[in-house]
Design an enzyme around this catalytic site. Sequence first.
Site, short mmCIF file in Angstrom:
data_model
loop_
_atom_site.label_atom_id
_atom_site.label_comp_id
_atom_site.label_asym_id
_atom_site.label_seq_id
_atom_site.Cartn_x
_atom_site.Cartn_y
_atom_site.Cartn_z
N HIS A 125 0.82 -1.23 0.00
CA HIS A 125 0.00 0.00 0.00
C HIS A 125 0.85 1.28 0.00
CE1 HIS A 125 -3.69 -2.19 0.38
NE2 HIS A 125 -3.40 -2.68 1.57
N ASP A 162 -2.62 -10.82 -2.24
CA ASP A 162 -3.23 -10.22 -1.04
C ASP A 162 -4.67 -9.81 -1.39
OD1 ASP A 162 -2.13 -8.65 1.71
OD2 ASP A 162 -3.91 -7.76 0.77
N HIS A 164 -6.30 -7.31 -0.61
CA HIS A 164 -6.43 -5.88 -0.91
C HIS A 164 -5.67 -5.53 -2.19
CE1 HIS A 164 -6.82 -6.18 3.56
NE2 HIS A 164 -7.82 -5.35 3.35
N ASP A 246 -4.69 -12.83 3.62
CA ASP A 246 -5.96 -12.29 4.10
C ASP A 246 -7.13 -12.57 3.15
OD1 ASP A 246 -4.74 -10.58 2.30
OD2 ASP A 246 -4.78 -8.82 3.61
ZN LIG Z 1 -4.19 -7.18 2.62
#
Ligand SMILES: [Zn+2]
Length: 311
Positions: A125, A162, A164, A246
């Site tokens: 991120h 991931d 996200h 995740d």
């Molecule tokens: Zn994540």
Amino acid sequence: MASPLSVFYNKDFLNHDTGPGHPERPDRLKACIEALENCDFADQLVWKSPRSATEEELRWIHTAQHIKQIEQVCESGGGYLDADTPVCPKSYDIAKKSAGAWLDGVNEVLNGNSTLILSRPPGHHAERSRAMGFCLFSNASLAATYALKQNIINKVCIFDWDVHHGNGTQDIVQNNPDIYYVSIHQFPFYPGTGSHIETGEHGNVLNIPLPAGVGSVDYRNKFDEVVIPFIQKSTSDMLIVSAGFDAHRRDPLAGFNLETEDFAYMTRKLQIIHPNLLIGLEGGYNMQALGEGCESVAGVLVADTKGIATE
Ligand SMILES: [Zn+2]
């Protein structure tokens, strides 16, 4: 036949203190380490302590101001880089070591081995000029940039499983025709980016947004039918995996329903294209899912299946 696997880790990674109740906590790495120390192929794992990335290397992908700000917040006793991203006084040095672990991992791959990177803070991120989402420096895009600078290979692909979207990785690599980025992620969801219309300046980015509730069958179909062809078409010489755990059904932050075996499945399929993989930890917030996920992925990397198609 089994082959030894290098795992990059240092206990300093446990000292990046995010405060009580924060999901990105030292216990995450402890769960990974404990699972690997007690697995039935533990004698095949070669634990290595990584170097730190230098400021010069970080400046390849981050602004000087971004790096300076993190250093200063840490030096002044710690604080919040954004609403989700606390740092302690040691976090700056630890984040440089976390990034350095991915660089050491690149050297492993260039030397003809797969490798597993167990470091924190995670990176996908972190954008060129801002920290966010528990991430300080963009470990995966730094690794890709470093790999290209060795003048041994021409193209690198980053696959981000991931749950996200890796907005930071995309931000940094989307203008680079030699770095490809492909991500499967929950959408709409944090961080808000990653729609299918974001394709990079050179068609080098592929986003596969999927709704909450997706399970193994639908996910594997997208992986087989979209991710694998993209990686093949990229003609990349190296594959870096931003491996969060995740997307697992146990994860408390996200809404996908993957099983542990799905991560091993993807690793086996990726290994057919790129026998030597760099797999580095991003997110994952359920301790059992993290431990089992690391063990299953490492188990595939330890099993010497180079060049052999497996199911
Ligand atoms: Zn994540």
